[in-house]
Design a protein around this motif. Structure first.
Motif, PDB file in Angstrom:
ATOM      1  N   PRO A  71       9.107   8.703  -9.351  1.00 38.88           N
ATOM      2  CA  PRO A  71      10.536   9.049  -9.323  1.00 38.88           C
ATOM      3  C   PRO A  71      10.831  10.471  -8.863  1.00 38.88           C
ATOM      4  CG  PRO A  71       9.739   8.919 -11.576  1.00 38.88           C
ATOM      5  CD  PRO A  71       8.629   8.404 -10.704  1.00 38.88           C
ATOM      6  N   SER A  72       9.923  11.393  -9.187  1.00 42.27           N
ATOM      7  CA  SER A  72      10.231  12.788  -8.834  1.00 42.27           C
ATOM      8  C   SER A  72       9.346  13.319  -7.710  1.00 42.27           C
ATOM      9  CB  SER A  72      10.100  13.681 -10.076  1.00 42.27           C
ATOM     10  OG  SER A  72       8.789  13.611 -10.582  1.00 42.27           O
ATOM     11  N   ALA A  73       8.478  12.464  -7.192  1.00 49.58           N
ATOM     12  CA  ALA A  73       7.606  12.869  -6.084  1.00 49.58           C
ATOM     13  C   ALA A  73       7.592  11.743  -5.050  1.00 49.58           C
ATOM     14  CB  ALA A  73       6.199  13.163  -6.581  1.00 49.58           C
ATOM     15  N   PRO A  74       8.712  11.535  -4.373  1.00 50.92           N
ATOM     16  CA  PRO A  74       8.814  10.385  -3.458  1.00 50.92           C
ATOM     17  C   PRO A  74       7.828  10.425  -2.295  1.00 50.92           C
ATOM     18  CG  PRO A  74      10.691  11.855  -3.232  1.00 50.92           C
ATOM     19  CD  PRO A  74       9.931  12.330  -4.423  1.00 50.92           C
ATOM     20  N   ASP A  75       7.221  11.586  -2.047  1.00 50.60           N
ATOM     21  CA  ASP A  75       6.240  11.648  -0.968  1.00 50.60           C
ATOM     22  C   ASP A  75       4.878  11.102  -1.396  1.00 50.60           C
ATOM     23  OD1 ASP A  75       8.148  12.726   0.636  1.00 50.60           O
ATOM     24  OD2 ASP A  75       7.483  14.800   0.388  1.00 50.60           O
ATOM     25  N   ASP A  76       4.661  10.961  -2.724  1.00 45.28           N
ATOM     26  CA  ASP A  76       3.408  10.370  -3.180  1.00 45.28           C
ATOM     27  C   ASP A  76       3.313   8.933  -2.680  1.00 45.28           C
ATOM     28  OD1 ASP A  76       2.707  12.641  -4.465  1.00 45.28           O
ATOM     29  OD2 ASP A  76       2.535  11.758  -6.463  1.00 45.28           O
ATOM     30  N   SER A  77       2.095   8.488  -2.434  1.00 43.64           N
ATOM     31  CA  SER A  77       1.942   7.130  -1.940  1.00 43.64           C
ATOM     32  C   SER A  77       2.312   6.118  -3.025  1.00 43.64           C
ATOM     33  CB  SER A  77       0.506   6.902  -1.468  1.00 43.64           C
ATOM     34  OG  SER A  77      -0.393   7.160  -2.511  1.00 43.64           O
ATOM     35  N   GLN A  78       2.816   4.985  -2.571  1.00 42.38           N
ATOM     36  CA  GLN A  78       3.190   3.910  -3.467  1.00 42.38           C
ATOM     37  C   GLN A  78       1.946   3.382  -4.186  1.00 42.38           C
ATOM     38  OE1 GLN A  78       4.449   0.144  -1.589  1.00 42.38           O
ATOM     39  NE2 GLN A  78       6.472   0.685  -2.346  1.00 42.38           N
ATOM     40  N   ARG A  79       2.120   2.911  -5.402  1.00 43.29           N
ATOM     41  CA  ARG A  79       0.993   2.292  -6.105  1.00 43.29           C
ATOM     42  C   ARG A  79       1.445   0.943  -6.635  1.00 43.29           C
ATOM     43  NH1 ARG A  79       0.751   5.276 -11.947  1.00 43.29           N
ATOM     44  NH2 ARG A  79       2.983   5.553 -12.148  1.00 43.29           N
ATOM     45  N   ILE A  80       0.462   0.083  -6.893  1.00 45.74           N
ATOM     46  CA  ILE A  80       0.756  -1.238  -7.433  1.00 45.74           C
ATOM     47  C   ILE A  80       0.449  -1.212  -8.926  1.00 45.74           C
ATOM     48  CG2 ILE A  80       0.268  -3.704  -7.310  1.00 45.74           C
ATOM     49  CD1 ILE A  80      -0.812  -3.186  -4.438  1.00 45.74           C
ATOM     50  N   VAL A  81       1.484  -1.388  -9.736  1.00 49.20           N
ATOM     51  CA  VAL A  81       1.332  -1.464 -11.191  1.00 49.20           C
ATOM     52  C   VAL A  81       1.282  -2.942 -11.551  1.00 49.20           C
ATOM     53  CG1 VAL A  81       2.335  -0.879 -13.416  1.00 49.20           C
ATOM     54  CG2 VAL A  81       2.606   0.693 -11.483  1.00 49.20           C
ATOM     55  N   ALA A  82       0.253  -3.323 -12.291  1.00 44.95           N
ATOM     56  CA  ALA A  82       0.054  -4.750 -12.560  1.00 44.95           C
ATOM     57  C   ALA A  82      -0.198  -5.018 -14.034  1.00 44.95           C
ATOM     58  CB  ALA A  82      -1.125  -5.271 -11.748  1.00 44.95           C
ATOM     59  N   LEU A  83       0.216  -6.211 -14.449  1.00 43.26           N
ATOM     60  CA  LEU A  83      -0.178  -6.747 -15.750  1.00 43.26           C
ATOM     61  C   LEU A  83      -1.402  -7.615 -15.506  1.00 43.26           C
ATOM     62  CD1 LEU A  83       3.293  -7.836 -17.202  1.00 43.26           C
ATOM     63  CD2 LEU A  83       1.952  -5.817 -17.816  1.00 43.26           C
ATOM     64  N   ILE A  84      -2.496  -7.288 -16.195  1.00 42.93           N
ATOM     65  CA  ILE A  84      -3.748  -8.008 -16.017  1.00 42.93           C
ATOM     66  C   ILE A  84      -4.024  -8.815 -17.275  1.00 42.93           C
ATOM     67  CG2 ILE A  84      -6.220  -7.805 -15.537  1.00 42.93           C
ATOM     68  CD1 ILE A  84      -4.423  -6.654 -13.308  1.00 42.93           C
ATOM     69  N   ASP A  85      -4.196 -10.127 -17.119  1.00 37.67           N
ATOM     70  CA  ASP A  85      -4.641 -10.956 -18.232  1.00 37.67           C
ATOM     71  C   ASP A  85      -6.167 -10.910 -18.264  1.00 37.67           C
ATOM     72  OD1 ASP A  85      -2.193 -11.722 -19.218  1.00 37.67           O
ATOM     73  OD2 ASP A  85      -2.086 -13.547 -17.999  1.00 37.67           O
ATOM     74  N   LEU A  86      -6.704 -10.165 -19.219  1.00 37.52           N
ATOM     75  CA  LEU A  86      -8.160 -10.061 -19.323  1.00 37.52           C
ATOM     76  C   LEU A  86      -8.743 -11.374 -19.835  1.00 37.52           C
ATOM     77  CD1 LEU A  86      -8.480  -6.483 -20.858  1.00 37.52           C
ATOM     78  CD2 LEU A  86      -8.813  -7.166 -18.471  1.00 37.52           C
ATOM     79  N   ASP A  87      -9.984 -11.632 -19.472  1.00 37.26           N
ATOM     80  CA  ASP A  87     -10.632 -12.877 -19.898  1.00 37.26           C
ATOM     81  C   ASP A  87     -10.743 -12.970 -21.418  1.00 37.26           C
ATOM     82  OD1 ASP A  87     -10.847 -13.591 -17.270  1.00 37.26           O
ATOM     83  OD2 ASP A  87     -12.977 -13.113 -17.086  1.00 37.26           O
ATOM     84  N   GLU A  88     -10.654 -11.834 -22.105  1.00 40.93           N
ATOM     85  CA  GLU A  88     -10.729 -11.815 -23.567  1.00 40.93           C
ATOM     86  C   GLU A  88      -9.416 -12.226 -24.230  1.00 40.93           C
ATOM     87  OE1 GLU A  88     -11.967  -9.539 -21.552  1.00 40.93           O
ATOM     88  OE2 GLU A  88     -14.115  -9.699 -21.983  1.00 40.93           O
ATOM     89  N   GLY A  89      -8.353 -12.492 -23.418  1.00 36.82           N
ATOM     90  CA  GLY A  89      -7.117 -13.023 -23.983  1.00 36.82           C
ATOM     91  C   GLY A  89      -6.040 -12.000 -24.276  1.00 36.82           C
ATOM     92  N   VAL A  90      -6.218 -10.778 -23.838  1.00 30.17           N
ATOM     93  CA  VAL A  90      -5.174  -9.763 -24.007  1.00 30.17           C
ATOM     94  C   VAL A  90      -4.700  -9.302 -22.631  1.00 30.17           C
ATOM     95  CG1 VAL A  90      -5.889  -8.957 -26.277  1.00 30.17           C
ATOM     96  CG2 VAL A  90      -6.896  -7.917 -24.222  1.00 30.17           C
ATOM     97  N   ARG A  91      -3.514  -8.721 -22.619  1.00 34.54           N
ATOM     98  CA  ARG A  91      -2.896  -8.279 -21.372  1.00 34.54           C
ATOM     99  C   ARG A  91      -2.906  -6.756 -21.318  1.00 34.54           C
ATOM    100  NH1 ARG A  91       2.265 -11.589 -20.410  1.00 34.54           N
ATOM    101  NH2 ARG A  91       0.689 -13.093 -19.770  1.00 34.54           N
ATOM    102  N   MET A  92      -3.204  -6.207 -20.147  1.00 37.55           N
ATOM    103  CA  MET A  92      -3.314  -4.762 -19.983  1.00 37.55           C
ATOM    104  C   MET A  92      -2.491  -4.319 -18.774  1.00 37.55           C
ATOM    105  SD  MET A  92      -6.857  -2.613 -19.392  1.00 37.55           S
ATOM    106  CE  MET A  92      -7.307  -2.795 -21.104  1.00 37.55           C
ATOM    107  N   VAL A  93      -1.847  -3.175 -18.893  1.00 40.08           N
ATOM    108  CA  VAL A  93      -1.141  -2.570 -17.762  1.00 40.08           C
ATOM    109  C   VAL A  93      -2.118  -1.676 -17.023  1.00 40.08           C
ATOM    110  CG1 VAL A  93       0.754  -1.083 -17.036  1.00 40.08           C
ATOM    111  CG2 VAL A  93       1.034  -2.560 -19.035  1.00 40.08           C
ATOM    112  N   SER A  94      -2.193  -1.822 -15.722  1.00 41.27           N
ATOM    113  CA  SER A  94      -3.083  -0.984 -14.934  1.00 41.27           C
ATOM    114  C   SER A  94      -2.551  -0.913 -13.505  1.00 41.27           C
ATOM    115  CB  SER A  94      -4.507  -1.552 -14.973  1.00 41.27           C
ATOM    116  OG  SER A  94      -5.412  -0.678 -14.329  1.00 41.27           O
ATOM    117  N   ASN A  95      -3.383  -0.437 -12.610  1.00 44.73           N
ATOM    118  CA  ASN A  95      -3.039  -0.388 -11.193  1.00 44.73           C
ATOM    119  C   ASN A  95      -4.034  -1.232 -10.422  1.00 44.73           C
ATOM    120  OD1 ASN A  95      -2.709   3.007 -11.935  1.00 44.73           O
ATOM    121  ND2 ASN A  95      -0.960   1.688 -11.529  1.00 44.73           N
TER     122      ASN A  95
END
Ligand code: ZN
Length: 132
Positions: A71-95
């Motif tokens: 939001p405050s550094a628009p020149d930074d490259s875009q990143r993909i933020v994802a919700l990952i369903d781990l095989d252990e059955g929990v969900r994690m936020v990552s890139n």
């Protein structure tokens, strides 16, 4: 990419210690075995405060994702933020790394990798060989 470094507390310090050692550690209830993430002091299933840590497989699948622009550094490259369903059955936020936004698919198999970003070691995910 700019990173606000984590400030570990009593609940999640083992998680961040694991990240620095290149391991994805998850917390589970030491009484009923329910895996939980993010780490917390009490089991939501049986209310036990006994907990233990174990190394996760590091594999999972993409549940959802967004393209994020700083939001405050628009020149930074875009990143993909994802919700990952781990095989252990929990969900994690990552890139997601090593994949173009247009190629991300729901259910895409991914595996963890550890990257130092802006001076902070972070768990990131990239498509598995099977996903390519
Ligand atoms: Zn429990």
């Amino acid at each position: 990419m700019r990173v606000i470094p984590p400030v570990p507390d009593a609940d999640d310090a083992p998680f961040w210690d694991g990240v620095r050692a290149g391991k994805l550690l998850l917390q589970r209830c030491a009484d009923c075995g329910t895996v939980r993430h993010p780490p917390s002091p009490m089991c939501a299933r049986c209310h036990s405060v006994q907990r233990e840590w174990f190394e996760a497989s590091g594999t999972g699948r993409v549940y959802s994702w967004i393209a994020s622009q700083h939001p405050s550094a628009p020149d930074d490259s875009q990143r993909i933020v994802a919700l990952i369903d781990l095989d252990e059955g929990v969900r994690m936020v990552s890139n997601l790394q090593d994949v173009d936004l247009a190629d991300v698919r729901p259910g895409m198999p991914v595996q963890v990798t550890f990257m130092e970003i802006d001076g902070t070691m972070l768990p990131q995910f990239r498509p598995t060989e099977a996903a390519r």
